[in-house]
Design a protein around this motif. Structure first.
Motif, PDB file in Angstrom:
ATOM      1  N   ILE A 183       0.881  -1.300   0.010  1.00 28.79           N
ATOM      2  CA  ILE A 183      -0.061  -0.095  -0.002  1.00 28.79           C
ATOM      3  C   ILE A 183       0.864   1.344  -0.021  1.00 28.79           C
ATOM      4  N   PHE A 184       0.866   1.970  -1.145  1.00 24.51           N
ATOM      5  CA  PHE A 184       1.628   3.111  -1.378  1.00 24.51           C
ATOM      6  C   PHE A 184       0.537   4.207  -0.858  1.00 24.51           C
ATOM      7  N   ASP A 185       0.646   4.868   0.255  1.00 18.52           N
ATOM      8  CA  ASP A 185      -0.196   5.675   0.881  1.00 18.52           C
ATOM      9  C   ASP A 185       0.375   7.081   0.438  1.00 18.52           C
ATOM     10  N   LEU A 186      -0.330   7.775  -0.686  1.00 17.58           N
ATOM     11  CA  LEU A 186       0.196   9.214  -1.018  1.00 17.58           C
ATOM     12  C   LEU A 186      -0.347  10.358  -0.374  1.00 17.58           C
ATOM     13  N   SER A 187      -1.275  10.049   0.902  1.00 15.60           N
ATOM     14  CA  SER A 187      -1.890  11.119   1.327  1.00 15.60           C
ATOM     15  C   SER A 187      -0.802  12.303   1.464  1.00 15.60           C
ATOM     16  N   SER A 188      -1.189  13.215   1.431  1.00 20.74           N
ATOM     17  CA  SER A 188      -0.128  14.686   1.718  1.00 20.74           C
ATOM     18  C   SER A 188       1.059  14.654   0.670  1.00 20.74           C
TER      19      SER A 188
END
Length: 413
Positions: free
Chosen positions: A225-230
Protein backbone atom coordinates in the motif's frame (compact mmCIF):
# COMPACT_ATOMS: atom_id res chain seq x y z
CA UNK A 1 -19.64 -3.52 7.17
CA UNK A 2 -16.75 -4.26 4.85
CA UNK A 3 -17.14 -3.81 1.10
CA UNK A 4 -14.14 -6.06 0.45
CA UNK A 5 -14.38 -8.39 -2.52
CA UNK A 6 -12.20 -11.44 -1.97
CA UNK A 7 -10.12 -12.46 -4.99
CA UNK A 8 -9.76 -16.03 -6.18
CA UNK A 9 -6.33 -17.40 -5.20
CA UNK A 10 -4.30 -18.33 -8.30
CA UNK A 11 -3.33 -21.97 -8.74
CA UNK A 12 -1.92 -22.06 -12.28
CA UNK A 13 1.70 -23.18 -12.20
CA UNK A 14 1.74 -23.23 -8.40
CA UNK A 15 3.16 -25.92 -6.17
CA UNK A 16 0.61 -28.68 -5.75
CA UNK A 17 -1.24 -27.70 -8.93
CA UNK A 18 1.30 -28.49 -11.64
CA UNK A 19 0.33 -30.31 -14.81
CA UNK A 20 2.58 -33.19 -15.94
CA UNK A 21 4.03 -30.88 -18.61
CA UNK A 22 4.82 -28.21 -16.01
CA UNK A 23 6.37 -30.81 -13.70
CA UNK A 24 8.61 -31.91 -16.57
CA UNK A 25 9.72 -28.30 -17.02
CA UNK A 26 10.52 -28.12 -13.31
CA UNK A 27 12.54 -31.33 -13.55
CA UNK A 28 14.47 -29.97 -16.54
CA UNK A 29 15.18 -26.76 -14.60
CA UNK A 30 16.66 -28.79 -11.74
CA UNK A 31 18.86 -30.69 -14.22
CA UNK A 32 20.28 -27.42 -15.52
CA UNK A 33 20.65 -25.98 -12.03
CA UNK A 34 22.66 -28.95 -10.76
CA UNK A 35 24.92 -28.76 -13.81
CA UNK A 36 25.75 -25.19 -12.76
CA UNK A 37 26.09 -25.99 -9.07
CA UNK A 38 28.39 -28.93 -9.95
CA UNK A 39 30.55 -26.84 -12.29
CA UNK A 40 29.57 -28.83 -15.40
CA UNK A 41 28.03 -25.88 -17.23
CA UNK A 42 29.52 -22.44 -17.78
CA UNK A 43 27.45 -19.39 -16.81
CA UNK A 44 27.84 -15.63 -16.62
CA UNK A 45 29.93 -15.18 -13.49
CA UNK A 46 29.71 -11.40 -13.36
CA UNK A 47 27.27 -9.31 -11.32
CA UNK A 48 23.82 -8.67 -12.86
CA UNK A 49 24.00 -6.00 -15.56
CA UNK A 50 21.04 -4.15 -14.07
CA UNK A 51 22.59 -3.94 -10.61
CA UNK A 52 22.83 -0.38 -9.31
CA UNK A 53 25.46 -0.95 -6.66
CA UNK A 54 26.46 1.15 -3.69
CA UNK A 55 29.84 1.58 -1.99
CA UNK A 56 31.08 -1.96 -1.44
CA UNK A 57 33.54 -3.57 0.90
CA UNK A 58 35.18 -5.87 -1.65
CA UNK A 59 37.11 -5.18 -4.80
CA UNK A 60 34.77 -7.43 -6.77
CA UNK A 61 31.68 -5.55 -5.67
CA UNK A 62 33.35 -2.22 -6.43
CA UNK A 63 33.98 -3.49 -9.96
CA UNK A 64 30.29 -4.35 -10.27
CA UNK A 65 29.34 -0.81 -9.31
CA UNK A 66 31.52 0.71 -12.02
CA UNK A 67 30.09 -1.56 -14.68
CA UNK A 68 26.37 -1.27 -14.04
CA UNK A 69 23.53 1.22 -13.75
CA UNK A 70 19.95 0.55 -12.63
CA UNK A 71 18.46 -0.21 -16.03
CA UNK A 72 21.56 -1.08 -18.03
CA UNK A 73 25.16 -0.11 -18.49
CA UNK A 74 26.15 3.31 -17.25
CA UNK A 75 28.62 5.68 -18.89
CA UNK A 76 31.23 4.66 -16.35
CA UNK A 77 31.15 1.16 -17.79
CA UNK A 78 32.24 2.04 -21.33
CA UNK A 79 36.04 2.42 -20.88
CA UNK A 80 36.48 -1.18 -19.66
CA UNK A 81 37.56 -2.30 -23.16
CA UNK A 82 41.26 -1.71 -22.63
CA UNK A 83 41.72 -4.71 -20.30
CA UNK A 84 43.80 -7.37 -22.01
CA UNK A 85 42.74 -10.35 -19.93
CA UNK A 86 39.26 -11.37 -18.83
CA UNK A 87 38.59 -10.71 -15.13
CA UNK A 88 38.69 -13.65 -12.74
CA UNK A 89 35.32 -15.35 -12.15
CA UNK A 90 33.34 -13.52 -9.52
CA UNK A 91 30.95 -16.31 -8.61
CA UNK A 92 31.15 -20.11 -8.60
CA UNK A 93 28.45 -22.76 -8.81
CA UNK A 94 29.24 -23.95 -5.30
CA UNK A 95 28.92 -20.40 -3.99
CA UNK A 96 25.53 -19.96 -5.66
CA UNK A 97 24.29 -23.26 -4.27
CA UNK A 98 25.02 -22.04 -0.72
CA UNK A 99 23.11 -18.81 -1.44
CA UNK A 100 20.22 -20.83 -2.87
CA UNK A 101 19.79 -22.75 0.37
CA UNK A 102 19.90 -19.54 2.41
CA UNK A 103 17.24 -18.08 0.11
CA UNK A 104 15.02 -21.13 0.56
CA UNK A 105 14.64 -20.65 4.32
CA UNK A 106 11.35 -22.35 5.32
CA UNK A 107 9.96 -22.73 1.80
CA UNK A 108 9.78 -25.79 -0.40
CA UNK A 109 12.72 -25.38 -2.82
CA UNK A 110 10.38 -26.00 -5.77
CA UNK A 111 8.28 -23.01 -4.72
CA UNK A 112 11.30 -20.72 -5.09
CA UNK A 113 12.21 -22.04 -8.54
CA UNK A 114 8.63 -21.92 -9.82
CA UNK A 115 8.43 -18.20 -9.09
CA UNK A 116 11.26 -17.55 -11.55
CA UNK A 117 9.96 -20.07 -14.10
CA UNK A 118 6.48 -18.49 -14.08
CA UNK A 119 7.98 -15.00 -14.25
CA UNK A 120 9.66 -15.97 -17.53
CA UNK A 121 6.59 -17.75 -18.88
CA UNK A 122 8.14 -21.22 -18.66
CA UNK A 123 11.10 -20.32 -20.87
CA UNK A 124 13.83 -22.19 -19.01
CA UNK A 125 16.75 -20.29 -20.56
CA UNK A 126 15.30 -16.95 -19.49
CA UNK A 127 14.25 -18.29 -16.09
CA UNK A 128 17.73 -19.66 -15.38
CA UNK A 129 19.40 -16.38 -16.30
CA UNK A 130 16.99 -14.51 -14.04
CA UNK A 131 17.47 -16.95 -11.17
CA UNK A 132 21.27 -16.90 -11.30
CA UNK A 133 21.23 -13.09 -11.41
CA UNK A 134 19.05 -13.06 -8.31
CA UNK A 135 21.46 -15.35 -6.45
CA UNK A 136 24.45 -13.21 -7.44
CA UNK A 137 22.54 -10.06 -6.47
CA UNK A 138 21.92 -11.43 -2.98
CA UNK A 139 25.67 -11.89 -2.54
CA UNK A 140 26.63 -8.44 -3.80
CA UNK A 141 23.86 -6.80 -1.76
CA UNK A 142 25.10 -8.54 1.39
CA UNK A 143 21.59 -9.55 2.38
CA UNK A 144 22.99 -11.83 5.08
CA UNK A 145 23.82 -8.85 7.27
CA UNK A 146 20.25 -7.56 7.10
CA UNK A 147 18.98 -10.68 8.85
CA UNK A 148 21.99 -11.37 11.06
CA UNK A 149 22.55 -7.91 12.57
CA UNK A 150 20.34 -6.40 15.27
CA UNK A 151 18.50 -3.10 14.80
CA UNK A 152 21.19 -1.35 16.85
CA UNK A 153 24.00 -2.86 14.79
CA UNK A 154 22.30 -1.91 11.54
CA UNK A 155 21.77 1.62 12.85
CA UNK A 156 25.47 1.91 13.69
CA UNK A 157 26.41 0.81 10.19
CA UNK A 158 23.69 2.75 8.37
CA UNK A 159 22.94 6.06 10.14
CA UNK A 160 19.28 6.74 10.94
CA UNK A 161 18.24 3.15 10.19
CA UNK A 162 16.21 2.88 13.41
CA UNK A 163 14.75 6.32 12.74
CA UNK A 164 13.02 4.90 9.66
CA UNK A 165 11.27 2.37 11.87
CA UNK A 166 10.45 4.77 14.67
CA UNK A 167 8.59 7.12 12.36
CA UNK A 168 6.68 4.29 10.68
CA UNK A 169 7.86 5.17 7.19
CA UNK A 170 7.39 1.61 6.04
CA UNK A 171 6.18 -1.49 7.87
CA UNK A 172 4.27 -4.77 7.57
CA UNK A 173 0.89 -4.98 9.22
CA UNK A 174 -1.84 -7.60 8.89
CA UNK A 175 -2.84 -9.86 6.03
CA UNK A 176 -5.86 -10.25 3.79
CA UNK A 177 -8.08 -13.38 3.93
CA UNK A 178 -5.71 -15.03 1.42
CA UNK A 179 -2.93 -14.62 4.03
CA UNK A 180 -1.08 -12.07 1.88
CA UNK A 181 0.89 -9.80 4.26
CA UNK A 182 0.32 -6.06 3.81
CA UNK A 183 3.26 -3.68 3.50
CA UNK A 184 2.46 -0.01 4.13
CA UNK A 185 4.67 2.76 2.73
CA UNK A 186 3.91 6.22 4.12
CA UNK A 187 5.41 8.44 1.43
CA UNK A 188 4.57 11.69 3.24
CA UNK A 189 7.14 10.76 5.90
CA UNK A 190 9.98 10.39 3.40
CA UNK A 191 12.30 13.20 2.37
CA UNK A 192 15.30 12.10 0.36
CA UNK A 193 17.79 14.41 2.11
CA UNK A 194 16.79 13.34 5.64
CA UNK A 195 18.93 10.18 5.62
CA UNK A 196 21.84 8.77 3.57
CA UNK A 197 20.73 7.08 0.31
CA UNK A 198 22.35 3.83 1.45
CA UNK A 199 20.22 3.81 4.59
CA UNK A 200 16.90 3.93 2.77
CA UNK A 201 18.26 1.40 0.27
CA UNK A 202 19.16 -1.03 3.05
CA UNK A 203 15.95 -0.36 4.99
CA UNK A 204 13.89 -1.21 1.90
CA UNK A 205 15.69 -4.53 1.44
CA UNK A 206 15.43 -5.20 5.17
CA UNK A 207 11.65 -4.83 4.94
CA UNK A 208 11.58 -7.17 1.93
CA UNK A 209 13.47 -9.82 3.90
CA UNK A 210 11.22 -9.36 6.94
CA UNK A 211 8.30 -9.92 4.58
CA UNK A 212 9.61 -13.43 3.97
CA UNK A 213 9.23 -14.13 7.69
CA UNK A 214 5.54 -13.18 7.79
CA UNK A 215 4.54 -15.27 4.77
CA UNK A 216 2.63 -18.22 6.23
CA UNK A 217 2.80 -21.63 4.61
CA UNK A 218 0.84 -21.60 1.34
CA UNK A 219 1.06 -17.83 0.78
CA UNK A 220 3.42 -16.54 -1.91
CA UNK A 221 2.54 -12.89 -2.46
CA UNK A 222 2.18 -9.62 -0.56
CA UNK A 223 0.03 -6.50 -0.81
CA UNK A 224 1.88 -3.19 -0.94
CA UNK A 225 0.00 0.00 0.00
CA UNK A 226 1.61 3.22 -1.16
CA UNK A 227 -0.14 5.80 0.99
CA UNK A 228 0.16 9.03 -1.00
CA UNK A 229 -1.83 11.17 1.44
CA UNK A 230 -0.26 14.65 1.55
CA UNK A 231 2.29 13.55 -1.08
CA UNK A 232 4.35 16.32 -2.66
CA UNK A 233 7.29 16.51 -5.03
CA UNK A 234 9.68 16.76 -2.07
CA UNK A 235 8.56 13.24 -1.07
CA UNK A 236 9.57 11.76 -4.43
CA UNK A 237 12.66 9.53 -4.47
CA UNK A 238 13.56 8.02 -7.84
CA UNK A 239 16.19 5.79 -6.25
CA UNK A 240 13.53 4.10 -4.13
CA UNK A 241 11.16 3.75 -7.11
CA UNK A 242 13.87 2.06 -9.17
CA UNK A 243 14.75 -0.29 -6.31
CA UNK A 244 11.08 -1.18 -5.80
CA UNK A 245 10.66 -1.97 -9.50
CA UNK A 246 13.88 -4.00 -9.65
CA UNK A 247 13.00 -6.05 -6.57
CA UNK A 248 9.58 -7.17 -7.70
CA UNK A 249 10.54 -7.65 -11.33
CA UNK A 250 13.94 -9.30 -11.02
CA UNK A 251 14.88 -10.38 -7.51
CA UNK A 252 11.58 -11.25 -5.78
CA UNK A 253 9.48 -12.23 -8.82
CA UNK A 254 5.91 -13.44 -8.47
CA UNK A 255 5.87 -11.91 -4.97
CA UNK A 256 3.75 -8.81 -5.59
CA UNK A 257 0.07 -9.68 -5.37
CA UNK A 258 -1.41 -6.17 -5.44
CA UNK A 259 0.14 -2.70 -5.29
CA UNK A 260 -2.40 -0.19 -4.00
CA UNK A 261 -1.70 3.47 -4.75
CA UNK A 262 -3.90 5.25 -2.21
CA UNK A 263 -5.09 8.86 -2.36
CA UNK A 264 -2.75 9.92 -5.16
CA UNK A 265 -2.84 13.75 -5.52
CA UNK A 266 -2.88 15.56 -8.85
CA UNK A 267 0.91 16.04 -8.84
CA UNK A 268 1.45 12.27 -8.80
CA UNK A 269 -0.13 11.60 -12.19
CA UNK A 270 2.61 13.45 -14.02
CA UNK A 271 5.16 11.25 -12.26
CA UNK A 272 3.11 8.12 -13.03
CA UNK A 273 3.55 8.79 -16.75
CA UNK A 274 7.29 8.45 -16.17
CA UNK A 275 7.05 5.43 -13.86
CA UNK A 276 4.62 3.30 -15.85
CA UNK A 277 6.93 2.72 -18.87
CA UNK A 278 9.57 1.35 -16.49
CA UNK A 279 7.25 -1.41 -15.31
CA UNK A 280 6.97 -4.89 -16.73
CA UNK A 281 3.38 -5.24 -18.07
CA UNK A 282 2.69 -8.06 -15.61
CA UNK A 283 3.82 -5.93 -12.65
CA UNK A 284 1.96 -2.88 -13.98
CA UNK A 285 -1.25 -4.91 -14.15
CA UNK A 286 -1.08 -5.42 -10.38
CA UNK A 287 -1.40 -1.69 -9.61
CA UNK A 288 -4.74 -0.57 -8.19
CA UNK A 289 -5.63 3.07 -7.54
CA UNK A 290 -7.95 4.02 -4.68
CA UNK A 291 -9.10 7.62 -4.36
CA UNK A 292 -10.53 7.36 -0.86
CA UNK A 293 -10.93 4.97 2.06
CA UNK A 294 -14.24 3.60 0.77
CA UNK A 295 -12.47 2.39 -2.39
CA UNK A 296 -9.60 0.99 -0.30
CA UNK A 297 -12.14 -1.11 1.64
CA UNK A 298 -12.97 -2.91 -1.62
CA UNK A 299 -9.36 -4.07 -1.92
CA UNK A 300 -8.57 -4.79 1.74
CA UNK A 301 -11.09 -5.88 4.41
CA UNK A 302 -12.11 -2.95 6.57
CA UNK A 303 -11.72 -5.19 9.62
CA UNK A 304 -7.99 -5.41 8.87
CA UNK A 305 -7.34 -1.69 8.42
CA UNK A 306 -6.65 0.72 11.30
CA UNK A 307 -9.40 3.08 12.42
CA UNK A 308 -6.98 5.98 12.34
CA UNK A 309 -6.26 7.32 8.88
CA UNK A 310 -7.96 4.47 6.97
CA UNK A 311 -11.43 4.49 8.56
CA UNK A 312 -11.01 0.79 9.26
CA UNK A 313 -12.31 -1.22 12.20
CA UNK A 314 -8.99 -2.27 13.74
CA UNK A 315 -8.11 -0.26 16.85
CA UNK A 316 -4.36 -0.34 16.23
CA UNK A 317 -1.62 2.26 15.99
CA UNK A 318 1.90 1.68 14.71
CA UNK A 319 4.59 1.65 17.37
CA UNK A 320 8.24 0.68 17.10
CA UNK A 321 9.32 -1.71 19.85
CA UNK A 322 13.10 -1.64 20.42
CA UNK A 323 15.06 -4.81 20.97
CA UNK A 324 16.21 -6.02 24.37
CA UNK A 325 19.79 -6.66 25.41
CA UNK A 326 19.46 -10.45 25.47
CA UNK A 327 17.04 -11.13 22.60
CA UNK A 328 19.84 -12.36 20.31
CA UNK A 329 21.63 -14.50 22.89
CA UNK A 330 21.16 -17.71 20.83
CA UNK A 331 23.42 -16.27 18.12
CA UNK A 332 26.29 -16.40 20.61
CA UNK A 333 25.69 -20.08 21.46
CA UNK A 334 28.17 -21.30 18.84
CA UNK A 335 27.98 -24.96 19.89
CA UNK A 336 24.20 -25.22 19.47
CA UNK A 337 24.33 -23.10 16.32
CA UNK A 338 26.88 -25.43 14.72
CA UNK A 339 24.81 -28.45 15.75
CA UNK A 340 21.69 -27.03 14.07
CA UNK A 341 23.60 -25.94 10.95
CA UNK A 342 25.02 -29.44 10.60
CA UNK A 343 21.49 -30.84 10.87
CA UNK A 344 20.32 -28.32 8.29
CA UNK A 345 23.06 -29.20 5.80
CA UNK A 346 22.21 -32.87 6.27
CA UNK A 347 18.60 -32.21 5.26
CA UNK A 348 19.75 -30.11 2.30
CA UNK A 349 21.94 -32.99 1.13
CA UNK A 350 19.04 -35.38 1.65
CA UNK A 351 16.78 -33.20 -0.52
CA UNK A 352 19.52 -32.90 -3.15
CA UNK A 353 19.92 -36.68 -3.31
CA UNK A 354 16.17 -37.21 -3.66
CA UNK A 355 15.98 -34.53 -6.36
CA UNK A 356 18.90 -35.97 -8.34
CA UNK A 357 17.17 -39.35 -8.27
CA UNK A 358 13.87 -37.72 -9.31
CA UNK A 359 15.34 -35.98 -12.37
CA UNK A 360 17.04 -39.08 -13.75
CA UNK A 361 13.73 -39.84 -15.41
CA UNK A 362 11.92 -36.76 -16.75
CA UNK A 363 8.41 -38.17 -16.49
CA UNK A 364 6.28 -35.30 -15.20
CA UNK A 365 5.47 -37.13 -11.96
CA UNK A 366 5.74 -35.58 -8.52
CA UNK A 367 8.00 -36.96 -5.79
CA UNK A 368 6.33 -37.39 -2.40
CA UNK A 369 9.74 -38.14 -0.87
CA UNK A 370 10.95 -34.67 -1.77
CA UNK A 371 7.78 -33.11 -0.34
CA UNK A 372 8.33 -34.94 2.94
CA UNK A 373 11.93 -33.70 3.16
CA UNK A 374 10.76 -30.15 2.38
CA UNK A 375 8.45 -30.38 5.41
CA UNK A 376 11.43 -31.44 7.52
CA UNK A 377 13.39 -28.44 6.22
CA UNK A 378 10.56 -26.10 7.19
CA UNK A 379 10.32 -27.49 10.71
CA UNK A 380 14.09 -27.44 11.17
CA UNK A 381 14.36 -23.82 10.04
CA UNK A 382 11.98 -22.87 12.84
CA UNK A 383 14.49 -24.23 15.36
CA UNK A 384 17.48 -22.77 13.50
CA UNK A 385 16.09 -19.24 13.11
CA UNK A 386 17.10 -17.70 16.49
CA UNK A 387 20.68 -18.90 15.99
CA UNK A 388 21.17 -17.41 12.51
CA UNK A 389 18.80 -14.43 12.46
CA UNK A 390 18.55 -11.42 14.73
CA UNK A 391 15.15 -10.78 16.29
CA UNK A 392 13.12 -8.20 14.36
CA UNK A 393 10.17 -5.94 15.07
CA UNK A 394 7.59 -8.50 13.92
CA UNK A 395 8.91 -11.11 16.31
CA UNK A 396 8.72 -8.56 19.14
CA UNK A 397 5.13 -7.86 18.17
CA UNK A 398 4.49 -11.59 18.51
CA UNK A 399 3.49 -11.92 14.86
CA UNK A 400 6.28 -14.23 13.64
CA UNK A 401 7.00 -16.78 16.33
CA UNK A 402 8.28 -20.36 16.15
CA UNK A 403 7.55 -20.66 12.45
CA UNK A 404 3.96 -19.44 12.78
CA UNK A 405 2.42 -16.16 11.62
CA UNK A 406 -0.32 -14.69 13.78
CA UNK A 407 -1.78 -11.23 13.18
CA UNK A 408 -4.31 -10.04 15.73
CA UNK A 409 -6.96 -7.39 15.09
CA UNK A 410 -8.79 -5.42 17.76
CA UNK A 411 -11.99 -4.96 15.78
CA UNK A 412 -14.38 -2.25 16.96
CA UNK A 413 -17.99 -2.33 15.85
Amino acid sequence: MSTYVQPVPPTEGRLGHLTPEQTEKLQQFWVRLYDIFDGKTQFDQTAPSSFKGQARDTEEAASAEKKSGWFGRSKAAEPAVEKAAAPAPRFTGDQLQKVFWKLTMMDHPDLILLKFIRARKWNLDDAMKMFLNALKWRIVERLDELVELSDVELDAKYPKFIEQMKMGKGYLRGADPLDRPMSVVNTRLHHKADQPPETIHRFTLYTMECGRMVLPEGAETVIVIFDLSSFGLDNMDWGFVRLFVQCFESYYPETLGVCVVHKAPFVFWGLWKLIQPLLDPVVASKFVFTRNNAELHKVIPRERLPITHYDGLDDWTYKYVPGTADENAPQKDLVKKEELLTERHGLENKFDAATRAWIKNIDGKNSSDRDDIAKELREQYTRLTPYVRAANLYQRWGVAKEGKVNWTYNVKA
